[in-house]
Motif scaffolding. Structure first.
Motif, PDB file in Angstrom:
ATOM      1  N   ILE A 199       0.870  -1.186   0.000  1.00  0.00           N
ATOM      2  CA  ILE A 199       0.000   0.000   0.000  1.00  0.00           C
ATOM      3  C   ILE A 199       0.906   1.235   0.000  1.00  0.00           C
ATOM      4  N   PHE A 200       0.544   2.243  -0.783  1.00  0.00           N
ATOM      5  CA  PHE A 200       1.304   3.493  -0.717  1.00  0.00           C
ATOM      6  C   PHE A 200       0.920   4.213   0.575  1.00  0.00           C
ATOM      7  N   HIS A 201       1.922   4.599   1.338  1.00  0.00           N
ATOM      8  CA  HIS A 201       1.694   5.225   2.633  1.00  0.00           C
ATOM      9  C   HIS A 201       2.876   6.120   2.972  1.00  0.00           C
ATOM     10  N   ALA A 202       2.693   6.965   3.971  1.00  0.00           N
ATOM     11  CA  ALA A 202       3.775   7.864   4.402  1.00  0.00           C
ATOM     12  C   ALA A 202       3.393   8.467   5.741  1.00  0.00           C
ATOM     13  N   ALA A 203       4.403   8.941   6.454  1.00  0.00           N
ATOM     14  CA  ALA A 203       4.128   9.730   7.656  1.00  0.00           C
ATOM     15  C   ALA A 203       3.642  11.098   7.187  1.00  0.00           C
ATOM     16  N   GLY A 204       2.527  11.559   7.744  1.00  0.00           N
ATOM     17  CA  GLY A 204       1.963  12.854   7.330  1.00  0.00           C
ATOM     18  C   GLY A 204       2.674  14.010   8.006  1.00  0.00           C
ATOM     19  N   GLU A 205       2.315  15.192   7.543  1.00  0.00           N
ATOM     20  CA  GLU A 205       2.927  16.409   8.079  1.00  0.00           C
ATOM     21  C   GLU A 205       2.313  16.741   9.444  1.00  0.00           C
ATOM     22  N   GLY A 206       3.142  17.076  10.416  1.00  0.00           N
ATOM     23  CA  GLY A 206       2.628  17.513  11.708  1.00  0.00           C
ATOM     24  C   GLY A 206       2.581  19.034  11.741  1.00  0.00           C
ATOM     25  N   SER A 207       1.614  19.585  12.455  1.00  0.00           N
ATOM     26  CA  SER A 207       1.508  21.045  12.477  1.00  0.00           C
ATOM     27  C   SER A 207       2.281  21.647  13.655  1.00  0.00           C
ATOM     28  N   GLU A 208       2.641  20.800  14.605  1.00  0.00           N
ATOM     29  CA  GLU A 208       3.314  21.324  15.798  1.00  0.00           C
ATOM     30  C   GLU A 208       4.644  20.619  16.015  1.00  0.00           C
ATOM     31  N   PRO A 209       5.639  21.352  16.506  1.00  0.00           N
ATOM     32  CA  PRO A 209       6.887  20.654  16.824  1.00  0.00           C
ATOM     33  C   PRO A 209       6.660  19.686  17.980  1.00  0.00           C
ATOM     34  N   GLY A 210       7.464  18.693  18.053  1.00  0.00           N
ATOM     35  CA  GLY A 210       7.304  17.712  19.128  1.00  0.00           C
ATOM     36  C   GLY A 210       7.757  16.381  18.626  1.00  0.00           C
ATOM     37  N   THR A 211       7.516  15.373  19.423  1.00  0.00           N
ATOM     38  CA  THR A 211       7.990  14.066  19.009  1.00  0.00           C
ATOM     39  C   THR A 211       6.831  13.108  18.864  1.00  0.00           C
ATOM     40  N   ARG A 212       6.933  12.285  17.856  1.00  0.00           N
ATOM     41  CA  ARG A 212       5.954  11.200  17.676  1.00  0.00           C
ATOM     42  C   ARG A 212       6.765   9.959  17.313  1.00  0.00           C
ATOM     43  N   PHE A 213       6.948   9.116  18.353  1.00  0.00           N
ATOM     44  CA  PHE A 213       7.719   7.900  18.150  1.00  0.00           C
ATOM     45  C   PHE A 213       6.808   6.781  17.629  1.00  0.00           C
ATOM     46  N   ALA A 214       7.327   6.000  16.708  1.00  0.00           N
ATOM     47  CA  ALA A 214       6.603   4.802  16.264  1.00  0.00           C
ATOM     48  C   ALA A 214       7.617   3.701  15.953  1.00  0.00           C
ATOM     49  N   LEU A 215       7.294   2.494  16.412  1.00  0.00           N
ATOM     50  CA  LEU A 215       8.108   1.326  16.058  1.00  0.00           C
ATOM     51  C   LEU A 215       7.524   0.713  14.793  1.00  0.00           C
ATOM     52  N   SER A 216       8.378   0.288  13.875  1.00  0.00           N
ATOM     53  CA  SER A 216       7.903  -0.377  12.650  1.00  0.00           C
ATOM     54  C   SER A 216       8.503  -1.765  12.560  1.00  0.00           C
ATOM     55  N   GLY A 217       7.642  -2.746  12.377  1.00  0.00           N
ATOM     56  CA  GLY A 217       8.104  -4.111  12.180  1.00  0.00           C
ATOM     57  C   GLY A 217       7.536  -4.654  10.882  1.00  0.00           C
ATOM     58  N   ALA A 218       8.169  -5.686  10.338  1.00  0.00           N
ATOM     59  CA  ALA A 218       7.678  -6.306   9.111  1.00  0.00           C
ATOM     60  C   ALA A 218       7.623  -7.816   9.311  1.00  0.00           C
ATOM     61  N   TYR A 219       6.582  -8.412   8.756  1.00  0.00           N
ATOM     62  CA  TYR A 219       6.349  -9.850   8.953  1.00  0.00           C
ATOM     63  C   TYR A 219       5.947 -10.482   7.626  1.00  0.00           C
ATOM     64  N   HIS A 220       6.295 -11.736   7.428  1.00  0.00           N
ATOM     65  CA  HIS A 220       5.652 -12.495   6.365  1.00  0.00           C
ATOM     66  C   HIS A 220       5.549 -13.958   6.773  1.00  0.00           C
ATOM     67  N   SER A 221       4.776 -14.686   5.984  1.00  0.00           N
ATOM     68  CA  SER A 221       4.640 -16.116   6.261  1.00  0.00           C
ATOM     69  C   SER A 221       5.996 -16.761   6.063  1.00  0.00           C
ATOM     70  N   VAL A 222       6.254 -17.792   6.818  1.00  0.00           N
ATOM     71  CA  VAL A 222       7.468 -18.590   6.577  1.00  0.00           C
ATOM     72  C   VAL A 222       7.431 -19.021   5.108  1.00  0.00           C
ATOM     73  N   ASP A 223       8.555 -18.890   4.414  1.00  0.00           N
ATOM     74  CA  ASP A 223       8.615 -19.251   2.992  1.00  0.00           C
ATOM     75  C   ASP A 223       8.753 -20.755   2.862  1.00  0.00           C
ATOM     76  N   GLU A 224       7.664 -21.404   2.429  1.00  0.00           N
ATOM     77  CA  GLU A 224       7.670 -22.879   2.400  1.00  0.00           C
ATOM     78  C   GLU A 224       8.672 -23.439   1.395  1.00  0.00           C
ATOM     79  N   LEU A 225       9.190 -22.563   0.492  1.00  0.00           N
ATOM     80  CA  LEU A 225      10.144 -23.051  -0.509  1.00  0.00           C
ATOM     81  C   LEU A 225      11.584 -22.709  -0.163  1.00  0.00           C
ATOM     82  N   LYS A 226      11.765 -21.882   0.869  1.00  0.00           N
ATOM     83  CA  LYS A 226      13.137 -21.441   1.151  1.00  0.00           C
ATOM     84  C   LYS A 226      13.537 -21.545   2.610  1.00  0.00           C
ATOM     85  N   SER A 227      12.646 -22.019   3.413  1.00  0.00           N
ATOM     86  CA  SER A 227      12.906 -22.060   4.835  1.00  0.00           C
ATOM     87  C   SER A 227      14.148 -22.938   5.124  1.00  0.00           C
TER      88      SER A 227
END
Ligand SMILES: O=C(O)CCC(=O)C(=O)O
Length: 247
Positions: A199-227
């Motif tokens: 999906i096309f996505h992005a962090a949007g523009e904030g109007s105020e200074p400050g901090t917005r922390f976010a953790l990003s993780g990525a997951y996929h199914s175990v690859d049944e052909l390459k595991s």
């Protein structure tokens, strides 16, 4: 240990899973409690102060992203493997799931940015996709900058070079007009957003200074052909490695 590690493992309803597949994103039903958010945030602040690589800095030299966080702290590992994440992911990816170590696996700080980030995809192709999961450690709203998504854009085909039609929406004239369709997804601290890696996505523009922390993780199914995966690239966080090649 985070409290969330003790939460029950509960899957999505069929309609929630369908919504994710159709729209390309879903607010997960669970939420990290205030104690967990405070602990994770404290860990982020101290890691940003340490600024040990790999890190990304903005033009002014401030650290805006720390990578490879799974290995940095038990708190981050607990967050990425909490049942409130793995339960819903089980409904989307099946019983055997890898946490991807070499894509995402980072914490970002936004909010004081003057400009929205560029709309992008997290992977190039639908045939080996990921589910990206964002854990918000601050409210994400108009002031701090919501994540923006273009619903259903995970279904848009690849469009050639550069970058194989993936990654940066503004590099492809065929997508002109679509960036206007980006919608903000306000989130509260502790809430979790799952997005299809295409999906096309992005962090949007904030109007105020400050901090917005976010953790990003990525997951996929175990690859049944390459595991099994290379240990520097992925690690199993639900179920087992399975191999179904040569059948
Ligand atoms: O922080 C956000 O809102 C989006 C983060 C993002 O796009 C990413 O980590 O790839």
């Amino acid at each position: 240990m985070l409290n969330a590690i003790l939460s029950p493992i509960v899957g999505l309803s069929v309609l929630q899973a369908r919504f994710f597949r159709d729209a390309g994103y879903l607010r997960l039903p669970g939420r990290f409690d205030e104690t967990d958010v405070a602990l994770l945030r404290e860990k982020c602040v101290s890691e940003f102060e340490r600024a040990e690589g790999p890190v990304q800095r903005d033009a002014s030299g401030s650290v805006v992203r720390l990578s490879r966080i799974y290995a940095r702290s038990e708190a981050f590992r607990d967050a990425f493997t909490a049942p409130i994440i793995l339960g819903p992911l089980g409904s989307l990816l099946g019983p055997n799931i890898d946490f991807v170590l070499n894509r995402h696996n980072h914490v970002t700080v936004n909010g004081s940015r003057t400009k929205a980030a560029r709309l992008h995809r997290d992977v190039l192709q639908w045939s080996r996709p990921i589910v990206s999961v964002l854990i918000y450690l601050d409210d994400a709203n108009d002031q701090s900058g919501c994540t923006q998504v273009i619903p259903t854009s995970q279904l848009l085909p690849y469009v050639g070079t550069p970058n194989n039609g993936g990654t940066w929406m503004d590099e492809h004239h065929v997508f002109a007009g679509l960036p206007d369709q980006a919608l903000p997804v306000p989130m509260l601290s502790g809430q979790i957003l799952a997005v299809d890696g295409l999906i096309f996505h992005a962090a949007g523009e904030g109007s105020e200074p400050g901090t917005r922390f976010a953790l990003s993780g990525a997951y996929h199914s175990v690859d049944e052909l390459k595991s099994p995966p290379h240990p520097a690239q992925a690690t199993v966080v639900l179920g087992n490695n399975i191999y179904r090649g040569d059948m």
